[in-house]
Write a protein that holds these residues in place. Structure first.
Motif, PDB file in Angstrom:
ATOM      1  N   UNK A  54       0.869  -1.181   0.000  1.00 51.98           N
ATOM      2  CA  UNK A  54       0.000   0.000   0.000  1.00 51.98           C
ATOM      3  C   UNK A  54       0.904   1.228   0.000  1.00 51.98           C
ATOM      4  N   UNK A  55       0.778   2.063  -1.007  1.00 49.60           N
ATOM      5  CA  UNK A  55       1.688   3.195  -1.147  1.00 49.60           C
ATOM      6  C   UNK A  55       1.404   4.270  -0.099  1.00 49.60           C
ATOM      7  N   UNK A  56       2.394   5.135   0.082  1.00 50.56           N
ATOM      8  CA  UNK A  56       2.212   6.265   0.993  1.00 50.56           C
ATOM      9  C   UNK A  56       1.003   7.100   0.583  1.00 50.56           C
ATOM     10  N   UNK A  57       0.907   7.426  -0.697  1.00 51.90           N
ATOM     11  CA  UNK A  57      -0.194   8.277  -1.144  1.00 51.90           C
ATOM     12  C   UNK A  57      -1.551   7.617  -0.937  1.00 51.90           C
ATOM     13  N   UNK A  58      -1.611   6.301  -1.146  1.00 57.67           N
ATOM     14  CA  UNK A  58      -2.858   5.565  -0.897  1.00 57.67           C
ATOM     15  C   UNK A  58      -3.258   5.702   0.569  1.00 57.67           C
ATOM     16  N   UNK A  59      -2.324   5.477   1.469  1.00 54.59           N
ATOM     17  CA  UNK A  59      -2.612   5.568   2.899  1.00 54.59           C
ATOM     18  C   UNK A  59      -2.973   6.995   3.290  1.00 54.59           C
ATOM     19  N   UNK A  60      -2.246   7.962   2.789  1.00 55.52           N
ATOM     20  CA  UNK A  60      -2.529   9.364   3.124  1.00 55.52           C
ATOM     21  C   UNK A  60      -3.917   9.767   2.640  1.00 55.52           C
ATOM     22  N   UNK A  61      -4.269   9.371   1.438  1.00 57.27           N
ATOM     23  CA  UNK A  61      -5.568   9.743   0.880  1.00 57.27           C
ATOM     24  C   UNK A  61      -6.711   9.106   1.660  1.00 57.27           C
ATOM     25  N   UNK A  62      -6.569   7.810   2.001  1.00 57.36           N
ATOM     26  CA  UNK A  62      -7.674   7.107   2.645  1.00 57.36           C
ATOM     27  C   UNK A  62      -7.780   7.395   4.134  1.00 57.36           C
ATOM     28  N   UNK A  63      -6.674   7.707   4.778  1.00 50.28           N
ATOM     29  CA  UNK A  63      -6.692   7.916   6.236  1.00 50.28           C
ATOM     30  C   UNK A  63      -6.804   9.395   6.591  1.00 50.28           C
ATOM     31  N   UNK A  64      -6.031  10.235   5.913  1.00 52.34           N
ATOM     32  CA  UNK A  64      -6.006  11.658   6.266  1.00 52.34           C
ATOM     33  C   UNK A  64      -6.773  12.538   5.283  1.00 52.34           C
ATOM     34  N   UNK A  65      -7.005  12.059   4.067  1.00 49.36           N
ATOM     35  CA  UNK A  65      -7.693  12.855   3.066  1.00 49.36           C
ATOM     36  C   UNK A  65      -6.732  13.389   2.015  1.00 49.36           C
ATOM     37  N   UNK A  66      -7.266  13.872   0.881  1.00 50.35           N
ATOM     38  CA  UNK A  66      -6.423  14.294  -0.240  1.00 50.35           C
ATOM     39  C   UNK A  66      -5.510  15.466   0.078  1.00 50.35           C
ATOM     40  N   UNK A  67      -5.826  16.269   1.090  1.00 47.71           N
ATOM     41  CA  UNK A  67      -5.000  17.423   1.423  1.00 47.71           C
ATOM     42  C   UNK A  67      -3.668  17.075   2.040  1.00 47.71           C
TER      43      UNK A  67
END
Length: 230
Positions: A175-188
């Protein structure tokens, strides 16, 4: 049905329709949880304890049929499809995938509320099975939102739990960093990789026997993380 206001997850990408449904639901004693994509809907279904789901089929990232199938792998929560697709084939496909009902847009508030009440009665009658995820000494009850290590319950913060849930949904896969950031913290928060590293470190302290030598939460250098599946 829970003792508090019944929770309904609305999986719909159009903000105006979500707004109408939110007003309708909250005005009639429901608690509304909004998801704008299939991925978010699947995540919210696992992290919340919904009494019912309303799912659109025309979602931006994948078809709503996949949401239904994904939820049906572990839950019998009632699912009502809300879709502009009026063809018989679309209705059959949704019902065969596990939907409990199919409402064609546009719909009336009275009809939808009646169908909601029927679905909730069926859900209360049949109940919902737990989904338990086991990996080594770690056991996660995704419906009760409880985590155990060696039989002892471990407290996770909401972000830690959401991060673990995303990794569980992709167990065995990178699971990529961007995938985790988008799903857990949001696109911002995309490209803020240090957020992920900090919380994975905290998760390892709580879940791994030796956090310095993890065997479950594995690092894929420069890419992201992988939850090693048993």
């Amino acid at each position: 049905m829970t003792a508090e206001r019944p929770a309904v997850i609305v999986v719909e990408d159009e903000p105006q329709i979500r707004g109408v449904l939110r007003v309708m639901l909250e005005g009639n004693g429901f608690r509304c949880i909004e998801a704008e994509s299939a991925r978010r809907g699947l995540l919210d279904a696992a992290t919340h304890r919904p009494d019912l789901m309303l799912v659109d089929l025309g979602l931006p990232d994948r078809d709503g049929i996949e949401v239904i199938r994904g939820v049906r792998e572990w839950s019998a929560v009632p699912i009502i499809v809300l879709s502009a697709r009026s063809q018989e084939a679309a209705k059959i496909a949704a019902l065969d995938a596990g939907a409990d009902d199919y409402v064609t847009k546009p719909f009336t508030v009275g009809e939808l509320l009646a169908r909601l009440r029927v679905a909730l009665r069926h859900g209360a009658t049949h109940g919902r099975p737990n989904r338990i995820f086991n990996i080594g000494a770690v056991r996660v009850d995704l419906l009760r939102r409880q985590v155990f290590v060696g039989g002892q319950e471990v407290h996770l913060t909401p972000i830690e739990y959401r991060l673990l849930t995303v990794l569980i949904q992709n167990a065995g896969q990178v699971v990529t960093y961007n995938h985790l950031l988008r799903d857990v913290w949001g696109p911002g928060k995309v490209d803020q990789n240090h957020y992920v590293r900090t919380y994975v470190r905290d998760l390892r302290r709580k879940l791994e026997a030796d956090p310095a030598r993890p065997i479950h939460l594995l690092t894929e250098v420069g890419i992201g993380y992988r939850l090693a599946a048993d």
